[in-house]
Structure formats: structure tokens, C-alpha cells
Motif scaffolding. Structure first.
Motif, mmCIF file in Angstrom:
data_model
loop_
_atom_site.group_PDB
_atom_site.id
_atom_site.type_symbol
_atom_site.label_atom_id
_atom_site.label_comp_id
_atom_site.label_asym_id
_atom_site.label_seq_id
_atom_site.Cartn_x
_atom_site.Cartn_y
_atom_site.Cartn_z
ATOM 1 N N ARG A 253 0.812 -1.206 0.000
ATOM 2 C CA ARG A 253 0.000 0.000 0.000
ATOM 3 C C ARG A 253 0.853 1.267 0.000
ATOM 4 O O ARG A 253 0.862 2.052 0.955
ATOM 5 C CB ARG A 253 -0.956 -0.036 1.190
ATOM 6 N N ARG A 254 1.589 1.446 -1.101
ATOM 7 C CA ARG A 254 2.366 2.665 -1.301
ATOM 8 C C ARG A 254 2.015 3.231 -2.672
ATOM 9 O O ARG A 254 1.941 2.494 -3.654
ATOM 10 C CB ARG A 254 3.871 2.363 -1.232
ATOM 11 N N VAL A 255 1.803 4.538 -2.716
ATOM 12 C CA VAL A 255 1.408 5.163 -3.972
ATOM 13 C C VAL A 255 2.459 4.934 -5.047
ATOM 14 O O VAL A 255 2.140 4.675 -6.220
ATOM 15 C CB VAL A 255 1.152 6.671 -3.772
ATOM 16 N N TYR B 196 1.948 1.501 -6.427
ATOM 17 C CA TYR B 196 0.776 1.460 -7.303
ATOM 18 C C TYR B 196 1.086 2.103 -8.658
ATOM 19 O O TYR B 196 0.700 1.594 -9.714
ATOM 20 C CB TYR B 196 -0.406 2.191 -6.660
ATOM 21 N N ARG B 197 1.796 3.245 -8.622
ATOM 22 C CA ARG B 197 2.100 3.958 -9.871
ATOM 23 C C ARG B 197 2.967 3.103 -10.790
ATOM 24 O O ARG B 197 2.837 3.138 -12.015
ATOM 25 C CB ARG B 197 2.792 5.283 -9.553
ATOM 26 N N LEU C 69 -7.213 4.110 -1.489
ATOM 27 C CA LEU C 69 -5.927 4.756 -1.773
ATOM 28 C C LEU C 69 -5.737 4.935 -3.277
ATOM 29 O O LEU C 69 -5.255 5.978 -3.737
ATOM 30 C CB LEU C 69 -4.782 3.934 -1.189
ATOM 31 N N LEU C 70 -6.143 3.952 -4.058
ATOM 32 C CA LEU C 70 -6.033 4.051 -5.510
ATOM 33 C C LEU C 70 -6.875 5.206 -6.058
ATOM 34 O O LEU C 70 -6.405 6.023 -6.854
ATOM 35 C CB LEU C 70 -6.460 2.735 -6.155
ATOM 36 N N SER D 226 -5.570 8.628 -5.029
ATOM 37 C CA SER D 226 -4.236 8.982 -5.519
ATOM 38 C C SER D 226 -4.162 9.161 -7.022
ATOM 39 O O SER D 226 -3.232 9.809 -7.528
ATOM 40 C CB SER D 226 -3.228 7.902 -5.094
#
Length: 375
Positions: free
Chosen positions: A62-64, A67-68, A94-95, A98
Motif C-alpha cells: 500500500r504505497r502510492v 501502485y504507480r 488509496l487508488l 491517488s
């Protein structure tokens, strides 16, 4: 391919920066619909499956920045069987927070294991939809009127799961429904609620199947099954969350003798109901055709109202001296009452209802009039 009535509503929000949560019973066509949405989307998209362990690994980091890395330029993320992913709601939040150009469609085979897991973290960020077994509203787009009338018996007996509608032979339909009951019907409940007594749950469903169209007493079900009343209530609630049953409550406004605390239970699909009691006889060979017809009409009306975004609130109506109406709808202060009858003889509507609600519309739904009501 039969066009699903809910598809345009989903397609209208594919660039909404929200999570579209699509629930429904197993085998009603959620994965097929998900693939159709992917095909119709003209931007960058990605499809994931919650049953694949790598999907959980991607979402649980769970880190942006993480995910990116794997999302890239994706604008539509489709996740099938999202309910099996631990803490999926927080990942989806979060998705969405963000990535302002991202929309997510997540499917799951029950309400309690998907909407509960996505619920609180996604308040204001999600749109909820339900996919049902094929409705007559959808089937009518592919059939002529004579074909619809010819297939009514099939739908009363075998229901309208997509695979049932496609099956040409009666033994194949029977085998499919029995397999659905034995292998899939309670799968989500047993998996997510850690319930071990599947036999009692099936017995409860069978008892309800025999009482379709009648008011159901939780105390009586408790005595017959020899389990606590609270357990009966819990099981019935779980059956609604996996889209096996739905509850219809009693209506009252101004008559002291109107029944309001009782409930009736109906099946979303006639085929499931008949499989539970192992009765696939033709209508003219069975003594429960009235209940079968009532269940079919009410389930189809429920699907039709849901897909057309009707705001009508449904009830049944009965007094303590046994005057009753099978189906009642209230919308914008207007009442409409319906008697659902397999026979086509003239029907006398309850005097107490006509006296108490003189402005209400009254109509009989029988094999000669039913199509306008459900499609």
C-alpha cells in the motif's frame, strides 16, 4: 449475446474516478459483463482477478509509488472476485484518492463479503450495482412475443440463470441446478462466515421453499430445525446477502388491524427454489403452481424495478382477518396493489384495502397480463 440491462448504467460511469461495486450471486454473468466493459472502454485498462495471489500482493503493497509502478497510465482497473482480497476497501480508497484519472470496477459474489469490505473506507467514492439472473426485461429484447409465451413454463420450472437459458435439454438443466445448489449456493457463507453446519442451512432453505407466498415464522422454523431462533434470523440474513432469498415486509398506514411485523420470503430464481425441493414437474402436474407463479412474478418485478431505477418501495398487505394483497408498491405517495394469480378468473379485491386506500390502483397479474408488469 443477451444485453444486460445494467450495462449502460455502468458504462456511463467508466470515467467517474469512483469504484463501481458489482455484486450478484455466483454464475449470473458478472465476469462476462466485466469483459464487455473492458472491450467497450477505449482508454488504457487493466484486468485483475482476486483469486490470483499476485493480485493481492499488488494491492497489499500500500504505497502510492508502488501502485504507480504497475498501474502506469491505466484509466480503468477491473478486478474480478475482489471480495477474496484482504482489506480490499483500503487499497481501493488509496487508488481512487491517488489517481484522479482512474476508475475501478470490482465484482464479488455476495453483498456481505464485498460491500462490507469496501464499505466504510469508500463512503462517497463508490457506486453499488447488483446483477441478477437474466430478467424477462433483458430476454424480451431477443425474443418475439410468441417465443416469450412458449418459454414461460421453462422459466417457471428452471429459472433464468444464463447457463440455464442456453441449455437445450431438460436433463442438462436439472444437472446444472443441482450442481449449483450443492457446490455454489452456500460457498460464500461457509467461506467467509466460518459456518460449519451446511446441512441445517440447506434444510432451512428447503423449509422456506415450501412456504413461498406465505408468512414465515422464525419461531416455527427454529422449532422444526431444532436450532436457536437467533441462528435462524442470522441464516436468513446471510441468504439475502448471497442473493438466494429476499424479504418482503408488511405494509400499514392507517388500519389498526393491518399486519406489519410478519415477513414473506422469496427466491431470486425459481430454478434454485425447485432444485432445493427436487421438483421439476410441469405446472399442470404440481400442487404448488400458485406459489411458483407468485415467486416468479415477484422476483421478475424486483429485477425490473432495480434495473429501471424505480423508487417504488415493495410490500405485501394483510389484515388479521386474512384479507390480503400479494404485492404492494408505494412511490411518491401513490399506492398500487396487485393480486398475482395463475388462474385467469375474475378477482375480488379486499374490501378493507379499497376502503382504506380508495385512490390506490388495483390490478391482477395473471398469464394474460404479466408481461407488461415485469418487462
Amino acid at each position: 449475446m443477451i444485453e444486460r440491462a445494467i450495462r449502460p448504467h455502468l458504462e456511463a460511469h467508466l470515467r467517474s474516478n469512483k469504484v463501481l461495486v458489482l455484486t450478484g450471486a455466483r454464475r449470473v454473468g458478472k465476469t462476462v459483463l466485466l469483459n464487455q466493459l473492458a472491450d467497450a472502454f477505449d482508454g488504457p485498462k487493466m484486468m485483475l482477478n482476486g483469486d490470483d495471489l499476485s493480485t493481492a500482493e499488488l494491492l497489499n503493497d500500500r504505497r502510492v509509488a508502488s501502485y504507480r509502478r504497475w498501474l502506469g497510465t491505466t484509466e480503468l482497473l477491473l478486478i474480478d472476485e475482489a471480495q477474496v482480497i484482504p482489506d480490499v476497501g483500503r487499497a481501493l480508497k488509496l487508488l481512487i484518492d491517488s489517481f484522479p484519472n482512474l476508475t475501478i470496477v470490482a465484482t464479488g459474489s455476495s453483498a456481505f463479503d464485498l460491500t462490507n469490505r469496501t464499505g466504510e473506507p469508500l463512503v462517497g467514492r463508490q457506486l453499488l450495482y447488483t446483477l441478477y439472473p437474466l430478467s424477462q426485461l433483458e430476454l424480451s429484447a431477443t425474443e418475439t412475443y410468441p417465443q416469450t409465451r412458449d418459454r414461460l413454463t421453462d422459466r417457471l420450472i428452471f429459472g433464468s440463470y444464463p447457463d440455464i437459458v442456453r441449455a437445450e435439454h431438460i436433463p442438462d438443466r436439472v444437472d446444472y441446478l443441482k450442481g449449483l445448489v450443492s457446490s455454489y449456493l452456500l460457498k460464500d457463507i461457509l467461506l467467509f462466515e466460518q459456518i460449519r453446519n451446511a446441512q441445517k442451512m440447506l434444510q432451512l432453505l428447503q423449509l422456506v421453499a415450501y412456504q413461498v407466498g406465505n408468512e414465515v415464522s422464525n419461531d416455527e422454523l427454529s422449532r422444526q430445525l431444532q436450532i436457536d431462533r437467533s441462528t435462524v434470523v442470522r441464516y436468513l440474513d446471510l441468504f439475502t446477502k448471497v442473493f438466494i432469498l429476499f424479504r418482503l415486509g408488511g405494509y400499514s398506514n392507517n388500519l389498526r388491524k393491518e399486519v406489519t411485523k410478519s415477513a414473506k420470503w422469496y427466491f431470486f430464481d425459481n430454478g434454485i427454489r425447485n432444485a432445493l425441493i427436487n421438483n421439476f414437474s410441469l405446472p399442470n402436474q404440481r400442487n404448488d403452481i400458485g406459489a411458483l407463479w407468485e415467486n416468479y412474478i415477484i422476483a421478475e418485478r424486483l429485477k425490473r424495478n432495480a434495473y429501471q431505477r424505480s423508487q417504488a418501495v415493495p410490500y405485501f398487505w394483510r389484515t388479521y382477518d386474512q384479507q390480503e394483497l400479494d404485492w404492494l408498491e408505494e412511490e411518491n405517495g401513490q399506492l398500487a396493489g396487485y393480486e398475482i394469480k395463475w388462474h385467469t378468473n375474475p378477482v375480488r379485491y379486499p374490501k378493507a384495502f379499497r376502503t382504506a386506500y380508495p385512490e390506490a390502483l388495483l390490478q391482477t397479474i395473471n398469464p394474460n397480463t404479466y408481461l407488461d408488469f415485469i418487462a
